[in-house]
Design an enzyme around this catalytic site. Structure first.
Site, PDB file in Angstrom:
ATOM      1  N   SER A 110       0.835  -1.211   0.000  1.00  0.00           N
ATOM      2  CA  SER A 110       0.000   0.000   0.000  1.00  0.00           C
ATOM      3  C   SER A 110       0.870   1.261   0.000  1.00  0.00           C
ATOM      4  O   SER A 110       2.100   1.197   0.105  1.00  0.00           O
ATOM      5  CB  SER A 110      -0.898   0.008   1.230  1.00  0.00           C
ATOM      6  OG  SER A 110      -0.128   0.367   2.357  1.00  0.00           O
ATOM      7  N   CYS A 161      -8.460 -20.762   2.704  1.00  0.00           N
ATOM      8  CA  CYS A 161      -7.525 -21.674   3.378  1.00  0.00           C
ATOM      9  C   CYS A 161      -8.225 -22.886   4.005  1.00  0.00           C
ATOM     10  O   CYS A 161      -7.707 -24.002   3.962  1.00  0.00           O
ATOM     11  CB  CYS A 161      -6.700 -20.923   4.409  1.00  0.00           C
ATOM     12  SG  CYS A 161      -7.635 -19.710   5.355  1.00  0.00           S
ATOM     13  N   HIS A 182      -4.899 -24.901  10.426  1.00  0.00           N
ATOM     14  CA  HIS A 182      -6.342 -25.100  10.549  1.00  0.00           C
ATOM     15  C   HIS A 182      -6.633 -26.591  10.743  1.00  0.00           C
ATOM     16  O   HIS A 182      -6.220 -27.427   9.922  1.00  0.00           O
ATOM     17  CB  HIS A 182      -7.061 -24.637   9.270  1.00  0.00           C
ATOM     18  CG  HIS A 182      -7.082 -23.149   9.076  1.00  0.00           C
ATOM     19  ND1 HIS A 182      -6.674 -22.247  10.023  1.00  0.00           N
ATOM     20  CD2 HIS A 182      -7.505 -22.408   8.014  1.00  0.00           C
ATOM     21  CE1 HIS A 182      -6.825 -21.016   9.570  1.00  0.00           C
ATOM     22  NE2 HIS A 182      -7.321 -21.083   8.349  1.00  0.00           N
TER      23      HIS A 182
HETATM   24  P1  NAP Z   1      -2.675  -8.939   5.597  1.00  0.00           P
HETATM   25  O1  NAP Z   1      -1.661  -9.536   6.516  1.00  0.00           O
HETATM   26  O2  NAP Z   1      -3.635  -7.953   6.159  1.00  0.00           O
HETATM   27  O3  NAP Z   1      -1.886  -8.229   4.369  1.00  0.00           O
HETATM   28  C1  NAP Z   1      -2.541  -7.410   3.420  1.00  0.00           C
HETATM   29  C2  NAP Z   1      -1.564  -6.874   2.366  1.00  0.00           C
HETATM   30  O4  NAP Z   1      -2.316  -6.034   1.458  1.00  0.00           O
HETATM   31  C3  NAP Z   1      -0.432  -6.010   2.938  1.00  0.00           C
HETATM   32  O5  NAP Z   1       0.750  -6.229   2.202  1.00  0.00           O
HETATM   33  C4  NAP Z   1      -0.932  -4.574   2.675  1.00  0.00           C
HETATM   34  O6  NAP Z   1       0.129  -3.637   2.525  1.00  0.00           O
HETATM   35  C5  NAP Z   1      -1.631  -4.781   1.337  1.00  0.00           C
HETATM   36  N1  NAP Z   1      -2.588  -3.688   1.073  1.00  0.00           N
HETATM   37  C6  NAP Z   1      -3.589  -3.252   1.879  1.00  0.00           C
HETATM   38  N2  NAP Z   1      -4.226  -2.196   1.308  1.00  0.00           N
HETATM   39  C7  NAP Z   1      -3.616  -1.984   0.118  1.00  0.00           C
HETATM   40  C8  NAP Z   1      -3.805  -1.050  -0.942  1.00  0.00           C
HETATM   41  N3  NAP Z   1      -4.766  -0.110  -0.884  1.00  0.00           N
HETATM   42  N4  NAP Z   1      -2.990  -1.121  -2.027  1.00  0.00           N
HETATM   43  C9  NAP Z   1      -2.016  -2.057  -2.104  1.00  0.00           C
HETATM   44  N5  NAP Z   1      -1.771  -2.970  -1.128  1.00  0.00           N
HETATM   45  C10 NAP Z   1      -2.563  -2.933  -0.035  1.00  0.00           C
HETATM   46  O7  NAP Z   1      -3.561 -10.059   4.920  1.00  0.00           O
HETATM   47  P2  NAP Z   1      -3.198 -11.627   4.651  1.00  0.00           P
HETATM   48  O8  NAP Z   1      -3.624 -12.476   5.777  1.00  0.00           O
HETATM   49  O9  NAP Z   1      -1.798 -11.726   4.156  1.00  0.00           O
HETATM   50  O10 NAP Z   1      -4.220 -11.967   3.480  1.00  0.00           O
HETATM   51  C11 NAP Z   1      -4.005 -11.520   2.138  1.00  0.00           C
HETATM   52  C12 NAP Z   1      -5.067 -12.125   1.241  1.00  0.00           C
HETATM   53  O11 NAP Z   1      -4.933 -13.546   1.250  1.00  0.00           O
HETATM   54  C13 NAP Z   1      -6.501 -11.816   1.707  1.00  0.00           C
HETATM   55  O12 NAP Z   1      -7.295 -11.608   0.573  1.00  0.00           O
HETATM   56  C14 NAP Z   1      -6.880 -13.068   2.478  1.00  0.00           C
HETATM   57  O13 NAP Z   1      -8.268 -13.274   2.510  1.00  0.00           O
HETATM   58  C15 NAP Z   1      -6.161 -14.151   1.686  1.00  0.00           C
HETATM   59  N6  NAP Z   1      -5.807 -15.367   2.410  1.00  0.00           N
HETATM   60  C16 NAP Z   1      -5.194 -15.305   3.628  1.00  0.00           C
HETATM   61  C17 NAP Z   1      -4.838 -16.499   4.272  1.00  0.00           C
HETATM   62  C18 NAP Z   1      -4.148 -16.527   5.630  1.00  0.00           C
HETATM   63  O14 NAP Z   1      -4.000 -17.624   6.197  1.00  0.00           O
HETATM   64  N7  NAP Z   1      -3.720 -15.400   6.182  1.00  0.00           N
HETATM   65  C19 NAP Z   1      -5.077 -17.727   3.665  1.00  0.00           C
HETATM   66  C20 NAP Z   1      -5.690 -17.741   2.399  1.00  0.00           C
HETATM   67  C21 NAP Z   1      -6.045 -16.560   1.788  1.00  0.00           C
HETATM   68  P3  NAP Z   1       0.620  -2.662   3.759  1.00  0.00           P
HETATM   69  O15 NAP Z   1       1.443  -3.521   4.687  1.00  0.00           O
HETATM   70  O16 NAP Z   1       1.433  -1.619   3.049  1.00  0.00           O
HETATM   71  O17 NAP Z   1      -0.616  -2.132   4.421  1.00  0.00           O
END
Ligand code: NAP
Length: 388
Positions: free
Chosen positions: A49, A165, A277
């Site tokens: 971001s 997931c 999980h």
């Molecule tokens: P997260 O830790 O909240 O990370 C989100 C990422 O998105 C960060 O790099 C953030 O950057 C970026 N971001 C947020 N707003 C943005 C914007 N306006 N423009 C560009 N980048 C932006 O989330 P996560 O758990 O990694 O999950 C990421 C995705 O994978 C989600 O869609 C989630 O549903 C999916 N997912 C997650 C898991 C899991 O186990 N965690 C499993 C399967 C799928 P900044 O750091 O700069 O804010």
């Protein structure tokens, strides 16, 4: 059990330049960790971001991996998530928040950059495959149609999505059982989902410590319909045609050829576990009599997905580890399981007094549940010439 990724495959002709969107997040960090050691993929660009843009990755990220951040990625300057900033990448992985993934991922496809997404935004799209690489890489066959509809002139761009997931973990044993014993008729699944599944910083500690939260917004619906798209096949659409009047291909949602509709009921809980999980599954087969618990154990244990024989380097050597011990698998002991979280672990296979069979499955939600699945999907696409 090894925790190291060992290439078990042929190499592609040359290195592939890749980018990561959402590189500072929970899934993004796992991408950076896995890609830093990857035999084919070279990290060319990292995006996040406006908060992170313009800073060195090591300064922008709150690094939460057990392996120290090092190598070339640490000193890359984080970019904004626009296709122009990633134009030298041959493919891009997305760990973007769903709130922003829709427009950004669309723009990458329109700019002819193949994109492998973890977000939910395009999973329901009738021309976008929802691929769990140990289950349905054959769904890549919809890509030429997606390309002809969305980028007809250049047709290199496309979007491939991973499953949620919790869907990913339990659909792998379901696929193994359908392969061995034919269609499954009904499934009850109760999840115990780790905190890391909610991203960083995720669920407040006062909500989750010493507690169980019996609700994860949208999760039950995702498991219930994603399972049908993943385990189903591809068929001719009844109401969509191409410009020549020929039927478009579409996903049959597990209802082709007179197959009985699969019914899935999910109950999702957030539990105070960091990674992994656990899911308790009970199911009923269409075939009567159903297989015995021992037959089920054997079928799970010998399950060999196509990606293993094809030689994708991040594929697990064993897709499903079957435990005999009555108290395994457990997240703390077994989350990395076989091959660095790229496979799943199943235990407690036994008769169900209501349906036919029940068992527990454990998966690494950030690896096979997210980044590892995307990476294997990309390896498959490279090996099949879908990405060049
Ligand atoms: P997260 O830790 O909240 O990370 C989100 C990422 O998105 C960060 O790099 C953030 O950057 C970026 N971001 C947020 N707003 C943005 C914007 N306006 N423009 C560009 N980048 C932006 O989330 P996560 O758990 O990694 O999950 C990421 C995705 O994978 C989600 O869609 C989630 O549903 C999916 N997912 C997650 C898991 C899991 O186990 N965690 C499993 C399967 C799928 P900044 O750091 O700069 O804010």
């Amino acid at each position: 059990m090894s925790s190291k990724i060992t290439p078990n495959t042929v190499s592609p002709p040359k290195k592939v330049r890749v980018g990561v969107l959402g590189a500072t997040g929970t899934v993004g960090q796992r991408f950076v960790t896995l890609l830093s050691e990857h035999p084919w993929f070279i990290i060319e660009a990292l995006g996040a971001s406006e908060r992170s843009k313009g800073r060195k990755y090591r300064e922008a990220v709150k690094w939460k991996q057990t392996i120290p951040l090092g190598g070339l990625a640490a000193d890359l300057i984080v970019k904004g998530c626009t296709p122009e900033e990633f134009k030298t990448c041959q493919l891009v992985f997305s760990g973007l928040d769903a709130d922003v993934a829709g427009d950004i991922e669309y723009a990458f496809r329109a700019a002819n950059i193949p994109l492998f997404s973890n977000a939910k935004n395009y999973r329901r799209d009738p021309h976008v495959p929802l691929i769990v690489p140990l289950v349905n890489p054959s769904h890549f066959s919809i890509i030429p149609q997606q390309q002809s509809l969305h980028s007809p002139l250049l047709s290199k761009g496309f979007i491939v999505t991973n499953a949620n997931c919790s869907t990913t973990g339990y659909v792998i044993p379901l696929a193994a059982l359908e392969k061995a014993f034919g269609p499954i008729e009904s499934v009850l699944v109760t999840t115990m989902q780790a905190i890391s599944g909610a991203g960083y910083p995720g669920v407040p500690s006062l909500d989750i410590l010493g507690n169980v939260v019996p609700y994860i917004g949208g999760e039950e619906e995702k498991i219930e319909w994603e399972t049908l798209k993943i385990l189903g096949g591809i068929t001719d659409s009844e109401n969509e045609t191409d410009k020549n009047g020929a039927p478009l291909k579409t996903f049959d949602m597990h209802q082709a050829g007179g197959r009985p509709a699969l019914r899935v009921s999910a109950s999702c809980n957030r539990v105070p576990v960091v990674d992994g999980h656990m899911e308790c599954v009970s199911l009923r087969f269409h075939r009567r009599p159903p297989p015995s618990p021992q037959q089920v154990r054997e079928a799970l244990s010998v399950f060999t997905p196509e990606i293993q024989s094809l030689g994708c380097p991040s594929s697990p050597r064993k897709a499903i580890e079957v435990f005999e011990e009555p108290d395994r698998p457990q997240p703390r002991l077994d989350v990395k399981g076989t091959h660095n979280g790229a496979g799943v672990s199943v235990g407690r296979v036994r008769q169900c007094q209501v349906l036919d069979i029940k068992f527990v499955v454990l998966s690494d939600n950030v690896s096979i549940g997210a980044a590892t699945s995307s990476i294997i999907n990309a390896e498959y696409a490279v090996l099949k010439g879908i990405v060049s």
